[in-house]
Design a protein around this motif. Structure first.
Motif, PDB file in Angstrom:
ATOM      1  N   GLY A 337       0.820  -1.200   0.000  1.00  0.00           N
ATOM      2  CA  GLY A 337       0.000   0.000   0.000  1.00  0.00           C
ATOM      3  C   GLY A 337       0.855   1.251   0.000  1.00  0.00           C
ATOM      4  O   GLY A 337       2.053   1.207   0.272  1.00  0.00           O
ATOM      5  N   SER A 338       0.224   2.379  -0.332  1.00  0.00           N
ATOM      6  CA  SER A 338       0.910   3.674  -0.334  1.00  0.00           C
ATOM      7  C   SER A 338       0.052   4.697   0.398  1.00  0.00           C
ATOM      8  O   SER A 338      -1.177   4.594   0.440  1.00  0.00           O
ATOM      9  CB  SER A 338       1.164   4.142  -1.767  1.00  0.00           C
ATOM     10  N   TYR A 339       0.714   5.730   0.930  1.00  0.00           N
ATOM     11  CA  TYR A 339       0.058   6.723   1.766  1.00  0.00           C
ATOM     12  C   TYR A 339       0.619   8.096   1.437  1.00  0.00           C
ATOM     13  O   TYR A 339       1.831   8.249   1.273  1.00  0.00           O
ATOM     14  CB  TYR A 339       0.274   6.414   3.250  1.00  0.00           C
ATOM     15  N   ILE A 340      -0.258   9.095   1.348  1.00  0.00           N
ATOM     16  CA  ILE A 340       0.184  10.461   1.105  1.00  0.00           C
ATOM     17  C   ILE A 340      -0.591  11.421   1.993  1.00  0.00           C
ATOM     18  O   ILE A 340      -1.716  11.134   2.413  1.00  0.00           O
ATOM     19  CB  ILE A 340      -0.002  10.888  -0.372  1.00  0.00           C
ATOM     20  N   MET A 341       0.022  12.571   2.283  1.00  0.00           N
ATOM     21  CA  MET A 341      -0.687  13.681   2.893  1.00  0.00           C
ATOM     22  C   MET A 341      -0.689  14.822   1.897  1.00  0.00           C
ATOM     23  O   MET A 341       0.370  15.256   1.435  1.00  0.00           O
ATOM     24  CB  MET A 341      -0.046  14.142   4.201  1.00  0.00           C
ATOM     25  N   LYS A 342      -1.884  15.307   1.574  1.00  0.00           N
ATOM     26  CA  LYS A 342      -2.002  16.431   0.653  1.00  0.00           C
ATOM     27  C   LYS A 342      -1.755  17.749   1.377  1.00  0.00           C
ATOM     28  O   LYS A 342      -1.642  17.807   2.597  1.00  0.00           O
ATOM     29  CB  LYS A 342      -3.386  16.422  -0.006  1.00  0.00           C
ATOM     30  N   GLU A 343      -1.724  18.813   0.591  1.00  0.00           N
ATOM     31  CA  GLU A 343      -1.418  20.141   1.113  1.00  0.00           C
ATOM     32  C   GLU A 343      -2.380  20.581   2.210  1.00  0.00           C
ATOM     33  O   GLU A 343      -2.005  21.316   3.124  1.00  0.00           O
ATOM     34  CB  GLU A 343      -1.439  21.140  -0.048  1.00  0.00           C
TER      35      GLU A 343
END
Length: 388
Positions: A337-343
């Motif tokens: 899996g992958s994880y991001i935090m947006k602006e």
């Protein structure tokens, strides 16, 4: 250590009382993920059958919940997750740990089989960086000393043996400034810019070191100056000072960023646009990502679980722009899996979700091929039911 300059600028702009805000954190493990919000609250979700979320239970979490609660309010400055264990670095330089102890990865003799709430590892002081692989761990002190412990069947601890190590041991290295654990190997950069490696080398992840198991640190020659390193399961990465991504090791899912499918014992340049200004490189198991200075997010490698976030594709992919509408400020990767935090502070995930690792509430099993909001906003320090 991961560069966070853009994010720190964002915090100063978005949080009125920046002096009271904390640096937010996003860190994934094999099938679980941690995040720390601007108020210092620790969140966790995913697999927890071996205590890896540190919440005192064995219950899986299918959406972000408060985790490792014994550390809340204690200034956690970094979290690094292995396949099943988690390491926490506090501002005071101590290292805490939770999860299974089948290889000695909890870092102290006499540790139980499972540690369900974070405990401090004795003897580690003034630590500034932590890293964890598939059962082995590293801790770097402020004076450049590197300590290792845990799983050691391939020499990944670096103490010259293949026996598991229950207590941190000091490694015979010059002053180190960066360290990263791969699946069953380790790489480090010293103060002179030299690259070192040890552990498993069956795919050439330690270049042409002459052995499939390297039990002591050896110098690795790349032929270019290194800005940052990253390690996948059996693939190594380096961001050069001229802003190019080089990779070597396993390549059956195009982890090297090239399409020939063969492993390489020498660094090859990933096929990325030359004008990208790369801020960070992320890797875990068989997939990879880069974060650019303008918030762009590119991924490549295995994609059959949806972990690249670029829609449903065949089992592998060349470097692809995810074309996320708003800038990405933080990223992390787990096994599938992958994880991001947006602006805006919202945390999004994708990939295999059977044990809750995508954070899709109330329960999303199978494969998640597109980005799903976990309901978590790290800048606002809130979780909202996204009703996925």
């Amino acid at each position: 250590m991961r560069k966070m300059s853009l994010f720190l600028l964002l915090i100063c702009l978005l949080v009125p009382f920046a002096a009271q805000a904390r640096e937010v954190i996003l860190s994934a493990g094999g099938s679980f993920c941690f995040a720390v919000d601007a108020e210092g609250t620790i969140w966790g979700w995913g697999d927890n059958t071996k205590g890896q979320l540190g919440n005192g239970t064995k219950k899986r979490a299918f959406y972000p919940q408060q985790a490792a609660v014994t550390l809340n309010g204690m200034d956690v400055v970094a979290i690094d997750c292995g396949n099943e264990n988690a390491l926490f670095l506090l501002k005071d330089g101590t290292v805490w740990t939770c999860g299974p102890n089948n290889y000695g990865q909890q870092g102290f003799s006499g540790a139980p089989a499972y540690v369900f709430e974070p405990v401090m590892i004795p003897g580690l002081e003034h630590i500034v960086q932590i890293s964890s692989g598939w059962g082995h761990c590293m801790a770097l002190s402020e004076d450049g000393k590197l300590y290792g412990w845990g799983r050691n069947n391939c020499g990944q601890v670096g103490n010259g043996t293949t026996k598991n190590v229950k207590d941190p041991v000091l490694l015979p290295l010059p002053a180190i400034v960066d360290v990263e654990c791969g699946g069953k190997y380790t790489m480090a950069v010293d103060a002179e810019g030299h690259l070192w490696g040890w552990g498993e080398n069956d795919q050439g992840q330690l270049m042409d070191s002459g052995k499939k198991k390297v039990t002591e640190p050896v110098r690795l020659e790349t032929g270019f100056a290194i800005q940052e390193i990253a390690c996948g399961g059996s693939t190594s990465y380096a961001l050069s000072e001229d802003n190019r991504v080089y990779a070597w090791g396993r390549n059956d899912f195009w982890q090297l960023g090239i399409k020939n499918g063969k492993s390489s014992k020498v660094p090859v340049m990933a096929e990325l646009p030359e004008d990208l200004k790369i801020l960070d490189v992320y890797a875990y198991n068989t997939h990879t990502a880069i974060l650019t200075e303008d918030g762009g997010y590119w991924t490549w490698g295995m994609t059959r679980c949806g972990q690249l976030g670029n829609g449903k594709h065949p089992s592998k992919s060349m470097p692809t722009d995810c074309e996320i509408e708003t800038p990405v400020m933080l990223a992390s990767m787990g096994s599938s899996g992958s994880y991001i935090m947006k602006e805006d502070g919202t945390v999004w995930a994708n990939g295999y979700g059977e044990v809750g690792q995508t954070g899709a509430y109330p329960k999303k099993t199978g494969y998640v091929y597109s980005w799903k909001w976990t309901g978590l906003n790290l800048l606002e320090s809130t979780w909202t039911d996204p009703k996925n």
